[in-house]
Design an enzyme around this catalytic site. Structure first.
Site, mmCIF file in Angstrom:
data_model
loop_
_atom_site.group_PDB
_atom_site.id
_atom_site.type_symbol
_atom_site.label_atom_id
_atom_site.label_comp_id
_atom_site.label_asym_id
_atom_site.label_seq_id
_atom_site.Cartn_x
_atom_site.Cartn_y
_atom_site.Cartn_z
ATOM 1 N N LYS A 11 35.349 44.392 46.858
ATOM 2 C CA LYS A 11 36.560 44.211 47.671
ATOM 3 C C LYS A 11 37.405 45.471 47.619
ATOM 4 C CE LYS A 11 39.894 43.972 44.368
ATOM 5 N NZ LYS A 11 41.033 44.898 44.269
ATOM 6 N N ALA A 97 34.883 49.210 36.620
ATOM 7 C CA ALA A 97 36.284 49.387 36.217
ATOM 8 C C ALA A 97 37.003 50.333 37.177
ATOM 9 C CB ALA A 97 36.364 49.918 34.788
ATOM 10 N N GLY A 103 33.039 43.211 38.604
ATOM 11 C CA GLY A 103 32.729 42.216 37.586
ATOM 12 C C GLY A 103 33.069 40.811 38.037
ATOM 13 N N ASP A 137 40.617 37.395 39.999
ATOM 14 C CA ASP A 137 39.942 37.842 41.219
ATOM 15 C C ASP A 137 38.723 37.000 41.574
ATOM 16 O OD1 ASP A 137 41.620 39.906 41.943
ATOM 17 O OD2 ASP A 137 40.462 41.466 40.948
#
Length: 298
Positions: A11, A97, A103, A137
């Protein structure tokens, strides 16, 4: 069903505003989220041997309970008393990250995939409620598409689809701590907040230029002074023809929106040949989201 292959999509944030720091330490946000066609690949295998085994193509990623895919599998095993074990093979392409929810999207894919494999019959909304227990998220990564995220990011409202365009993704060779960014964010009368309502209006009118013109990320006020390379990547994208360029999430990844494929390709190539970024991708918008689980590979 013994094996399932899935794609976990990344995203970007078309707009990211932080409204206030809450009493519980979390930050209240208002964000416009958008799925793009950059994805990790997962293979889920059901085994007779109990437990969860995680395999990845990146040596530095944890393969235990510190990995969100492990946490997602464990959540469903515990919640529904599943006796079978799981082997999860994860091939990462989304920068790690880097403000792109890689993730969280991987965890969402595991929830979705195990729901099918074990015929749990959970609706999308039920999966989203489970997902928030893993991370803020995760519900969005189950939902996908274009959405307004509020609260700590878990309150989601579907928005009109983003107009089609090319997206150049560039991750500089630095790491940015999300904790550091939020701890150093000072919200005051001089804070420049993005106009989320104008972005939404642009989506409602199907106007890519209006969406791009009002993009903004309040977290750049922390990240760019500490990591000027982010501003340099933004400048290179805009010079190459991007309608606008912005850091995604807490960074350090930068994306640029293009309405001209040739300019997008040229900018992507220039960034790959330069020294500002170590991961560069050219992709586009992904607007379709699941209303029900169709049984097709996602």
């Amino acid at each position: 069903m013994k094996e399932l292959r899935l794609k976990a999509l990344a995203k970007i944030n078309l707009g990211l505003d932080v409204l206030r720091r809450r009493e519980d330490g979390y930050h209240e946000v208002k964000m416009v989220m958008q799925t793009i066609r950059l994805y990790d690949r997962l293979i889920l295998k059901k085994t007779d041997r109990p437990g969860i085994q995680v395999k990845t193509n990146l040596y530095y990623l944890p393969a235990n309970e510190n990995n969100l895919v492990y946490q997602a599998a464990k959540l469903l095993q515990d919640e529904f008393d599943l006796k079978s074990g799981m082997v999860i093979s994860l091939r990462k392409f989304i920068p790690v990250a880097a403000g792109m929810a890689g993730g969280s999207s991987d965890a969402a894919a595991v929830l979705y995939g195990m729901n099918r494999m074990f015929q749990l019959q959970l609706s999308r909304e039920e999966l989203m409620k489970l997902g928030v227990r893993i991370g803020a998220d995760v519900p969005y990564c189950i939902m996908r598409g274009t959405a307004l995220a509020e609260g700590i990011g878990e309150q989601l409202s579907a928005l009109p689809p983003m107009p089609e365009c090319q997206v150049v993704i560039a991750r500089p060779p630095i790491s940015v701590s999300t904790k550091f960014v939020y701890e150093n964010l000072n919200l005051g009368e001089h804070t420049v907040h993005p106009d989320i309502d104008r972005i939404i209006k642009g989506l409602e009118e199907g106007d890519l230029h209006q969406v791009a013109a009002h993009m903004g990320n309040v977290l750049e006020s922390v990240t760019i002074p500490h990591y000027p390379v982010i501003a340099r990547i933004k400048e290179e994208m805009k010079a190459g023809g991007a309608l606008n360029a912005m850091m995604s999430g807490s960074g350090p990844t930068v994306f640029g929106l293009f309405d001209n494929k040739e300019k997008a390709e040229q900018t992507c190539q220039a960034l790959r040949e330069g020294t500002l970024a170590k991961q560069v991708y050219l992709t586009d918008i992904y607007n379709t989201f699941r209303t029900e689980h169709t049984g097709k590979e996602e």
